[in-house]
Scaffold this motif. Structure first.
Motif, PDB file in Angstrom:
ATOM      1  N   ILE B  47       0.853  -1.205   0.000  1.00  0.00           N
ATOM      2  CA  ILE B  47       0.000   0.000   0.000  1.00  0.00           C
ATOM      3  C   ILE B  47       0.881   1.246   0.000  1.00  0.00           C
ATOM      4  O   ILE B  47       0.579   2.228  -0.690  1.00  0.00           O
ATOM      5  N   ALA B  58      -2.968   7.480   1.612  1.00  0.00           N
ATOM      6  CA  ALA B  58      -2.871   6.048   1.907  1.00  0.00           C
ATOM      7  C   ALA B  58      -4.225   5.448   2.293  1.00  0.00           C
ATOM      8  O   ALA B  58      -4.544   4.317   1.908  1.00  0.00           O
ATOM      9  N   ASN B  59      -5.024   6.198   3.036  1.00  0.00           N
ATOM     10  CA  ASN B  59      -6.317   5.640   3.463  1.00  0.00           C
ATOM     11  C   ASN B  59      -7.243   5.401   2.264  1.00  0.00           C
ATOM     12  O   ASN B  59      -8.037   4.453   2.249  1.00  0.00           O
ATOM     13  N   VAL B  62      -6.085   2.209   0.620  1.00  0.00           N
ATOM     14  CA  VAL B  62      -6.575   1.050   1.377  1.00  0.00           C
ATOM     15  C   VAL B  62      -8.033   0.769   0.987  1.00  0.00           C
ATOM     16  O   VAL B  62      -8.395  -0.367   0.662  1.00  0.00           O
ATOM     17  N   TYR B  63      -8.837   1.803   0.981  1.00  0.00           N
ATOM     18  CA  TYR B  63     -10.273   1.636   0.690  1.00  0.00           C
ATOM     19  C   TYR B  63     -10.505   1.048  -0.709  1.00  0.00           C
ATOM     20  O   TYR B  63     -11.210   0.047  -0.866  1.00  0.00           O
ATOM     21  N   TYR B  64      -9.875   1.647  -1.706  1.00  0.00           N
ATOM     22  CA  TYR B  64     -10.116   1.182  -3.077  1.00  0.00           C
ATOM     23  C   TYR B  64      -9.458  -0.178  -3.336  1.00  0.00           C
ATOM     24  O   TYR B  64     -10.041  -1.043  -3.988  1.00  0.00           O
ATOM     25  N   MET B  66      -8.775  -2.551  -1.151  1.00  0.00           N
ATOM     26  CA  MET B  66      -9.515  -3.615  -0.463  1.00  0.00           C
ATOM     27  C   MET B  66     -10.849  -3.901  -1.164  1.00  0.00           C
ATOM     28  O   MET B  66     -11.333  -5.030  -1.158  1.00  0.00           O
ATOM     29  N   THR B  76      -4.216 -10.731  -2.199  1.00  0.00           N
ATOM     30  CA  THR B  76      -3.189 -10.406  -1.218  1.00  0.00           C
ATOM     31  C   THR B  76      -1.979 -11.312  -1.457  1.00  0.00           C
ATOM     32  O   THR B  76      -2.134 -12.515  -1.654  1.00  0.00           O
ATOM     33  N   VAL B  79       3.557 -11.095   3.130  1.00  0.00           N
ATOM     34  CA  VAL B  79       3.792 -10.011   4.095  1.00  0.00           C
ATOM     35  C   VAL B  79       5.308  -9.759   4.162  1.00  0.00           C
ATOM     36  O   VAL B  79       6.114 -10.657   3.881  1.00  0.00           O
ATOM     37  N   ASP B  83       6.461  -8.365   9.222  1.00  0.00           N
ATOM     38  CA  ASP B  83       5.039  -8.726   9.380  1.00  0.00           C
ATOM     39  C   ASP B  83       4.150  -7.498   9.507  1.00  0.00           C
ATOM     40  O   ASP B  83       3.165  -7.492  10.262  1.00  0.00           O
ATOM     41  N   ALA B  84       4.503  -6.449   8.787  1.00  0.00           N
ATOM     42  CA  ALA B  84       3.756  -5.194   8.921  1.00  0.00           C
ATOM     43  C   ALA B  84       2.911  -4.866   7.692  1.00  0.00           C
ATOM     44  O   ALA B  84       1.770  -4.439   7.825  1.00  0.00           O
ATOM     45  N   TYR B  85       3.493  -5.045   6.508  1.00  0.00           N
ATOM     46  CA  TYR B  85       2.769  -4.654   5.291  1.00  0.00           C
ATOM     47  C   TYR B  85       2.679  -5.831   4.314  1.00  0.00           C
ATOM     48  O   TYR B  85       3.684  -6.473   4.024  1.00  0.00           O
ATOM     49  N   PHE B  86       1.475  -6.045   3.807  1.00  0.00           N
ATOM     50  CA  PHE B  86       1.283  -7.067   2.775  1.00  0.00           C
ATOM     51  C   PHE B  86       1.559  -6.444   1.408  1.00  0.00           C
ATOM     52  O   PHE B  86       1.432  -5.232   1.231  1.00  0.00           O
ATOM     53  N   TYR B  88       0.347  -6.677  -2.686  1.00  0.00           N
ATOM     54  CA  TYR B  88      -0.883  -7.009  -3.407  1.00  0.00           C
ATOM     55  C   TYR B  88      -0.562  -7.236  -4.876  1.00  0.00           C
ATOM     56  O   TYR B  88       0.332  -6.586  -5.429  1.00  0.00           O
TER      57      TYR B  88
END
Lengths: 433, 92
Positions: B47, B58-59, B62-64, B66, B76, B79, B83-86, B88
């Motif tokens: 992201i 960024a938000n 995330v919305y679009y 997801m 997905t 990670v 272990d913080a960010y996946f 895509y």
């Protein structure tokens, strides 16, 4: 814009198809009475159907709700109007009421819809999904959520661009844009108010920064993130998609707070926050979860043990009242709070904050009754005329109240209240038939 | 007008005007969807990387993003080491 006005008669009108309304309707129908449930949402099941698990047993909420709503939907004695609202109720005679119900068009012929979701895939529009508390989008042609009852598509006409894509792909041709609002005049002998509660809107506390800081969410948004039908593949910060590892809960957000006009305890926030903390520790084993509280109210059966279990799992409990939340450049949040035990002001940093929002009355039912004054209590919940001897009785003869319409309570108490309400309604009907 | 089953949207089009807000929302989604899918065409992205590449908050990414995961356009990936960010990727 009205279509036709239709007449019908039922023994009982249940306003609200949540767990309390559904339970009351089932009890009445199982005793041979004809019941109409009027639900304003597109699915029955209320807030419970959207929860992850229930406290203190950690049973899957959907696994309890789904068979119940299925039983309600299939019961021959129960008629359900979803997407509908009671507009007015007036006394017609000593033993009956007339209710005016408005059914808004779904633009889908429910009986023909197979719930295949081809319309949803074809629809090009994306708007906020209210059933996922705006964490993701949904289409303008959509099934409300995967375990909705009825599992029938609906068209969000305000956001629809009338492109016809949904109609073109529908295999049963069940999409019908000719539908119009319908008005029903319904004769009923008794009414049960099961209109539930509203959640506190944290925008009313600007110092908490909800809406401004994207990594502050409500407990209902966290509930959705923890549910099997969750919006993300795992728990994520909505601000930047990071997996959180320092999560804070702010209890009493909008409860026990005169500054927002709600002095009473919401009764469920402590326990649902403790439940979510335990679920988070299962989902994110490396995460630190801290609960900021004024008092932990674990008053029910098994609640204190559940609280102890959370402490044993490593949930950090801080007796502290949050003054202000600010955001760092990296999206983390600084909580400035009064440490009540130490009598000092402290700050701590977290990367996700969950506001445990409280329970507010749903006052919609007050305006429905034209002839009799439906009394509300000092906190604007429906007043129980005789709370000890006849807890479902309202100020209007023949009108009963169930569940959280009377005040904050948890799910088992709501179901008990619905049982009491239906028992009183059955007794009332038997006396008058 | 004669109403043909399967084409009833034409009937409502005659009776109701689509709001400008609904049209604008559709245009915006089509544009953002294309930009996200084009960006992921080149490589898997987090992201944070998408945010920089698309110059979007960024938000909103995330919305679009997801929503595109929900509707099966994106999936997905792995990670990161913290272990913080996946990451895509496009769903093939």
């Amino acid at each position: 814009m009205h279509g036709k006005i239709m007449n019908a008669s039922f023994d009982a009108l249940v306003i609200g198809g949540g767990i309390a309304g559904g339970e009351a309707a089932l009890n009445l129908a199982n005793n041979g009475f004809k019941v109409l449930i009027v639900e304003k949402d597109l699915s029955i099941g209320g807030k419970m159907i959207l929860l992850s698990k229930v406290f203190p047993t950690l049973d899957c909420s959907a696994c309890i709700t789904t068979p119940k709503v299925s039983e309600i939907s299939r019961h021959p004695g129960i008629t359900i109007f979803t997407g509908s609202e009671v507009k007015s109720i007036s006394r017609k005679s000593e033993t009956s009421f007339e209710a005016v119900v408005i059914k808004t068009p779904r633009y889908v012929i429910g009986e023909d819809c197979t719930g295949c979701q081809l319309c949803e895939q074809a629809c090009p529009v994306l708007v906020h999904d209210q059933f996922q508390y705006n964490l993701v989008g949904r289409k303008a042609a959509y099934i409300p959520f995967s375990i909705a009852s009825p599992r029938v598509a609906a068209i969000d006409i305000e956001n629809c661009t009338l492109c016809g894509a949904c109609e073109k792909v529908c295999p049963t041709k069940c999409i019908d844009f000719t539908q119009e609002e319908e008005e029903y005049c319904i004769d009923v002998k008794t009414v049960i108010i099961a209109t539930g509660f509203n959640l506190f809107d944290p925008l009313k506390i600007p110092r908490y920064g909800y809406g401004t800081y994207k990594n502050i969410i409500t407990s209902m948004q966290m509930e959705r993130q923890l549910a099997p039908t969750r919006p993300f593949n795992t728990i994520l910060r909505p601000g930047d998609g990071k997996v959180p590892d320092r999560i804070a809960y702010v209890l009493c957000t909008g409860s026990r707070d005169m500054t927002v006009g709600n002095p009473i305890c919401s009764q469920i926030c402590c326990m649902y926050s403790i439940k979510q903390a335990q679920l988070l520790m299962g989902a994110l084993p490396m995460a630190d979860v801290t609960i900021y509280y004024i008092n932990i109210r674990s008053f029910g059966k098994g609640f204190e043990e559940f609280y102890d279990q959370a402490k044993g799992m490593g949930v950090n409990f801080v007796k502290g009242k949050i003054g202000k939340i600010t955001e760092n450049e990296n999206g983390n949040l600084n909580l400035r709070y009064e440490d009540i035990n130490e009598n000092v002001v402290r700050e701590s940093e977290h990367d996700l904050v969950v506001l445990s929002v409280g329970v507010l009355p749903n006052t919609d039912s007050k305006a429905l009754f034209h002839d009799g004054d439906l009394k509300l209590d000092p906190f604007s919940f429906v007043d129980q005329a005789d709370p000890l001897a006849s807890p479902s009785k309202t100020s209007i003869d023949g009108v009963f109240v169930a569940g959280t319409a009377t005040g904050p309570m948890d799910i088992p108490d709501s179901i008990l209240s619905a049982g009491a309400s239906s028992a009183e309604a059955i007794s009332y009907l038997n006396r008058r038939l | 007008m004669e109403i043909e089953k399967g084409k009833t949207y034409k009937y409502l089009r005659e009776k109701r005007e689509v709001s400008q807000a609904a049209k604008d929302n559709l245009k915006q989604f089509i544009k953002i969807k294309k930009s996200i899918l084009d960006a992921l065409q080149e490589s898997d992205l987090t992201i944070e990387q998408l945010t920089q590449k698309l110059n979007m908050p960024a938000n909103e990414v995330v919305y679009y993003l997801m929503s595109l995961v929900k509707y099966g356009f994106v999936q997905t990936g792995a990670v990161d080491d913290m272990d913080a960010y996946f990451s895509y990727k496009l769903k093939k």
